[in-house]
Scaffold this active site. Structure first.
Site, PDB file in Angstrom:
ATOM      1  CB  CYS A 106      -1.033  -0.234   1.535  1.00  0.00           C
ATOM      2  SG  CYS A 106      -2.012  -1.302   1.368  1.00  0.00           S
ATOM      3  CB  VAL A 110       0.113   6.029  -0.739  1.00  0.00           C
ATOM      4  CG1 VAL A 110      -0.344   6.688  -1.076  1.00  0.00           C
ATOM      5  CG2 VAL A 110      -1.285   4.850  -1.122  1.00  0.00           C
TER       6      VAL A 110
END
Length: 457
Positions: A106, A110
């Site tokens: 993640c 991002v």
């Protein structure tokens, strides 16, 4: 805690309670472990890598080796380029793999780290030694599931490594899908008996179920070699098992190297195993040996013998879409009635497929994708069933509702045997029938009055 819910079903759009899935990087890590002398690398924080390793270790009961970029606050703000370059330097100098398979998390997704550019820079600067390889797969945890992560990593192997020399070989490619090491071994055994030459990618047999010989090997002898990965582009056919886990890699190989592909369901049960063997037979222009015909006959004989205990029994089952499709088909084959089928992975087409499979026995089957075990528990309270099937997290539902429980899928954290005994093929079908029947009979033995306990079936 085990009760956990009432029978009242409340629709939830944003919240998942005990989801029937885990995140993409776990799937990518598992796929990478099926490549010989490959080091899976988690481009993110230490905590992500630790969780993924521990989950796979608990399931396979084997030490899972993987490395991490070890993001801290600085990398989280300014990007992970320096961390990944340092990681490459340490990995190749300390662990000496042939290939590093980088998957994102993640955090790195991002931030937007450009992994291909970092790999190119590291190669030009000599951080990645000559003759060594680094590849990447994008596996953000906030979308998809462990199965899509597995699929993305398999596609990355094809994109980076498979190549065509223009000379087609008498070899087929086998993409096994997300299955156990024992299942991959069974797929290879069946192909060998039919007389077909093959390359299987990935192959975790003899990696995550290696023999104990008193000597630790960081890279066990199993796994698909880099040479075999490259040679896949010269095969004349690809058989991809499990549409969600394997179609992407097979399609990419077809576009890149013009190797035609055929997508099959996982060979669980009679019909699906028949389809796999028939595809092998046609591809190799061979015949199915008598040995496999007799295996098939033994499975049908056991189904017939145990039909009195299985007929019209209602089943609640959860897991991954590919595995559920084939398992539900097998449950229908043996006369059982799937009542509710739940997956944590999105898929409206998959829902329609399950309803079509169940139509002969239960037109009103409840099918939910992108759902969770909490919903399944609510539904079962309102609609009693005879059997629960799913991974270890289902044990709380089974205990609460006093249901026979057959463990199936990933992860299985509280039992052994799933990595050693196949679920696929006729042999796997025998084991499934045995486990289901034993679960029913064990419950009956526990609950019957003394004078009603049977000594003989």
């Amino acid at each position: 805690m085990l009760e956990g819910t009432t029978a009242e079903i409340r629709e939830r759009k944003a919240l998942r309670v005990n989801p029937a899935k885990t995140c993409q990087p776990i799937g990518a890590m598992y796929a990478a472990l099926g490549i010989h002398k490959c080091m899976p690398h988690s481009h993110g924080s230490q905590g992500c890598c630790a969780y993924h390793r521990s989950h796979l270790t608990r399931h396979h009961k084997e030490p899972i080796v993987a490395t991490t970029s070890s993001f801290t606050e600085g990398a989280s703000v300014f990007g992970g380029l320096a961390n990944l370059k340092t990681a490459f330097s340490n990995i190749f100098s300390i662990y000496n793999p042939d290939i590093v398979a980088v998957h994102t998390t993640c955090l790195s997704e991002v931030i937007g780290d450009d992994i291909p550019t970092i790999i190119k820079k590291s190669t030009v600067e000599g951080i990645i030694p000559e003759g060594k390889i680094a590849i990447h797969a994008n596996t953000p945890s906030f979308v998809g599931s462990h199965v899509t992560g597995f699929a993305n990593q398999c596609e990355a192997f094809v994109k980076y490594l498979s190549e065509s020399t223009g000379e087609t070989k008498n070899v087929i490619n086998l993409f096994p899908g997300w299955v156990e090491p024992a299942d991959m071994r069974e797929l290879k055994r069946l192909a060998t008996l039919v007389g077909v030459e093959f390359i299987m990618t990935p192959d975790t047999s003899d990696v995550l179920d290696s023999a104990m010989d008193g000597k630790y090997e960081m890279y066990p002898e199993g796994g698909t070699t880099i040479d075999d990965l490259k040679a896949m582009g010269d095969s004349f056919l690809t058989l991809a098992m499990g549409p969600l886990a394997s179609t992407t890699a097979a399609t990419t190989l077809e576009k890149k190297c013009q190797v035609p592909s055929q997508v099959l369901e996982l060979p669980i049960g009679v019909a699906a195993t028949d389809a796999y063997l028939n595809a092998l037979r046609l591809a190799g222009d061979t015949s199915v040996p008598r040995e496999l015909e007799r295996e098939r006959g033994r499975l049908i004989d056991m189904i017939s013998d145990m039909s009195q205990y299985l007929h019209k029994k209602k089943v609640a089952i959860f897991g991954d879409p590919d595995n559920l499709t084939s398992m539900v088909s097998f449950l229908v084959e043996i006369g059982m009635e799937p009542a509710i089928v739940v997956s944590g992975t999105r898929g409206k087409k998959w829902e329609a497929k399950i309803r079509e499979i169940c139509k002969p026995v239960n037109e009103n089957v409840e099918v939910r994708s992108f759902s969770d075990i909490h919903y399944l528990h609510q539904w079962v309270k309102a609609n009693p069933v005879d059997l629960l099937m799913g991974n270890t997290y289902g044990k709380f539902v089974a205990k609460s509702e006093n249901l026979p429980f057959v463990r199936f899928g990933f992860p299985i954290l509280d039992r052994v045997g799933h990595r050693a005994f196949p679920t696929l093929g006729y042999a796997g079908g025998l084991r499934i029938v045995e486990k289901i029947t034993d679960a029913f009979l064990d419950k009956r033995d526990r609950e019957d009055a003394d004078e009603n306990i049977e000594l003989v079936l």
